[in-house]
Every structure is written in C-alpha cells, then in structure tokens.
Design an enzyme around this catalytic site. Structure first.
Site, PDB file in Angstrom:
ATOM      1  N   GLY A   1       1.030  -1.290  -0.057  1.00 39.34           N
ATOM      2  CA  GLY A   1      -0.035   0.034  -0.101  1.00 39.34           C
ATOM      3  C   GLY A   1       0.991   1.530  -0.099  1.00 39.34           C
ATOM      4  CB  SER A   2       4.046   2.212  -0.385  1.00 35.53           C
ATOM      5  OG  SER A   2       4.261   1.949  -2.327  1.00 35.53           O
TER       6      SER A   2
ATOM      7  NE  ARG B   1      -9.984 -10.549  -7.521  1.00 35.49           N
ATOM      8  CZ  ARG B   1     -10.887 -11.608  -7.739  1.00 35.49           C
ATOM      9  NH1 ARG B   1     -10.062 -12.673  -6.610  1.00 35.49           N
ATOM     10  NH2 ARG B   1     -11.474 -12.225  -8.222  1.00 35.49           N
TER      11      ARG B   1
ATOM     12  CG  HIS C   1       2.963  -1.341 -15.795  1.00 34.46           C
ATOM     13  ND1 HIS C   1       2.755  -2.360 -14.819  1.00 34.46           N
ATOM     14  CD2 HIS C   1       3.308  -1.585 -16.282  1.00 34.46           C
ATOM     15  CE1 HIS C   1       3.278  -3.550 -15.773  1.00 34.46           C
ATOM     16  NE2 HIS C   1       3.463  -3.031 -16.099  1.00 34.46           N
TER      17      HIS C   1
ATOM     18  N   GLY D   1      -8.290  -3.938 -20.997  1.00 35.36           N
ATOM     19  CA  GLY D   1      -7.162  -4.777 -21.419  1.00 35.36           C
ATOM     20  C   GLY D   1      -6.498  -5.284 -19.496  1.00 35.36           C
TER      21      GLY D   1
ATOM     22  CD  GLU E   1       5.579   1.885  -8.776  1.00 33.35           C
ATOM     23  OE1 GLU E   1       4.253   1.732  -8.336  1.00 33.35           O
ATOM     24  OE2 GLU E   1       6.159   1.475  -8.107  1.00 33.35           O
TER      25      GLU E   1
HETATM   26  C1  GRF Z   1       3.623  -0.983  -7.235  1.00 37.18           C
HETATM   27  O1  GRF Z   1       5.027  -1.077  -7.805  1.00 37.18           O
HETATM   28  C2  GRF Z   1       2.389  -0.397  -8.262  1.00 37.18           C
HETATM   29  O2  GRF Z   1       3.366   0.110  -9.474  1.00 37.18           O
HETATM   30  C3  GRF Z   1       1.501  -1.861  -8.897  1.00 37.18           C
HETATM   31  O3  GRF Z   1       1.991  -2.655  -7.553  1.00 37.18           O
HETATM   32  C4  GRF Z   1       2.975  -2.477  -6.819  1.00 37.18           C
HETATM   33  C5  GRF Z   1       2.193  -2.276  -5.680  1.00 37.18           C
HETATM   34  O4  GRF Z   1       3.074  -1.208  -5.043  1.00 37.18           O
HETATM   35  N1  GRF Z   1       1.552  -2.163  -9.360  1.00 37.18           N
HETATM   36  P1  GRF Z   1       2.176  -1.128  -3.045  1.00 37.18           P
HETATM   37  O5  GRF Z   1       1.095  -1.610  -2.924  1.00 37.18           O
HETATM   38  O6  GRF Z   1       1.201   0.916  -4.051  1.00 37.18           O
HETATM   39  O7  GRF Z   1       3.684  -0.580  -2.710  1.00 37.18           O
END
Ligand code: GRF
Length: 202
Positions: free
Chosen positions: A15-16, A93, A111, A145, A176
């Site tokens: 959940g970061s 999912r 992503h 997709g 991110e």
């Molecule tokens: C992140 O790398 C995100 O890009 C991918 O899953 C990971 C989730 O990390 N979809 P977090 O749970 O938000 O720390």
C-alpha cells in the site's frame, strides 16, 4: 473552491502508493478524499495503513468465490462509500468489462514500467532483464486489457550498470509516489478528453 472527489483505492499488498495518494490528499495537492480502501487479500499491510489514517478499510477476499460475485461485493462497497473514482494501487486482479463500465474513464492504475513495454507481472524485472537503459512508471486509465488503457502520465528512471532488478524497482517506486498523485491532480483539476487512446489535457 474545487469540489472534493471521493476515491476508493483497491490494493492487494503493502500500500505504499495508497499512502502517497492519501498524503497528497491530506496536503491538499489532490482535491479528493479517500473514502474506502478495499483489499482482496485480508492480510494486506495496506489495510492497516489505511486504518491508521482513519480511512475505512475492508477485505473482500477473492478466493473461493466466482469472479462476478467478488466484483459485485467490491462494487457494492465502493458505491456504498459514495466513491466516484477507483484507484488501483497494486491490485493484483484484472477487472471485468462490467466493473469497468460501471466507472467509465474513472478507474486509474499505476504500472512500474514505461507502457506499452513490459505489461503484466514483475515489470521492473522484465525491463532490467531486457537491458533497457530507461524505465519508469505509467499512470493510465483502465480498460479491459492488461495494463493497456490510455496513458495519463509517465515518469522515467535511468537504469545504471550496477543496478539489480530490486534496486531499479526501488527507484521506480520513488517515482510512482510522485506520479500517481500528480496524475490524479491533473485528472481532477484540468479539463481533459480522450482522442482515440490519447488523453489530451487542455
Ligand atoms: C507498485 O509497484 C505498482 O506499480 C504495482 O504494484 C506495486 C504496488 O506497490 N501496480 P504498493 O502496494 O503501492 O506499495
């Protein structure tokens, strides 16, 4: 004054990215309120991180029940919370077309690669093993997709000779945490439209 959008965050793990979005909302950088966190994994650390912040957090396990039934429960929880937007943040999912149609152009995902390269699982490792010199992260609208929807924002990260896939993943994750709030801020505060699959901000 900008009106507050109500967001639901769907996650499966640490959940970061949820925390980055929640902190940006708290600082007023994203004009939104996270009204619900849902995990398909009951032991996801992200649930606890939400509760620490006083945000309602529920586990809706996906194992052992049909996909339609699971999604019906998730949609009901999101609707009950009054959320109009859904942020996927490490939600492991794929959503069905009927889920996506329920929130047209209001479901966002992050992503950890520069799409359309390296969709799917372990994207950071895929990019590193391929030998790319630049990778990064992509925030995109969700379509039916896998990691294929219209791109909202990307941030790049240089790959260094001595990087391991894990070190690269850590540097991408830092980006991110910048990209997801920035993309939400853009989507919620600026006029935008879809031209084909291009997200065009005015
Ligand atoms: C992140 O790398 C995100 O890009 C991918 O899953 C990971 C989730 O990390 N979809 P977090 O749970 O938000 O720390």
């Amino acid at each position: 004054m900008e009106s507050m959008t109500r967001l639901a965050v769907l996650l499966s793990g640490r959940g970061s990215n949820f925390v980055a979005i929640a902190d940006a909302c708290a600082r007023g950088e994203v004009p939104a309120e996270i009204v619900l966190v849902v995990s398909n994994k009951p032991d996801a650390p992200g649930l606890e991180r939400a509760r620490e912040r006083g945000i309602p957090a529920v586990a809706i396990p996906g194992k052992g029940i049909p996909r339609e039934e699971h999604e019906r429960l998730v949609i009901a929880a999101v609707a009950e919370a009054g959320a109009g937007w859904v942020c996927l943040a490490g939600y492991m999912r794929l959503l069905s077309p009927s889920f996506i149609e329920r929130f047209p152009q209001r479901i966002v995902n992050i992503h950890p690669a520069l799409l359309p390269s390296f969709p799917g699982l372990e994207a950071q490792h895929q990019a590193w093993a391929h030998g790319v010199k630049v990778s990064g992260c992509t925030v995109h609208l969700v379509d039916t997709g896998c990691d294929s929807g219209p791109i909202v924002l990307q941030r790049s990260v240089s790959v260094r000779n001595d990087d391991t896939a894990e070190i690269l993943a850590d540097r991408i994750l830092e980006q991110e945490h910048v990209a997801y709030p920035a993309a939400l801020r853009m989507l919620l505060t600026r006029p935008w439209r879809l031209e084909g699959r291009r997200v065009v901000f005015e």
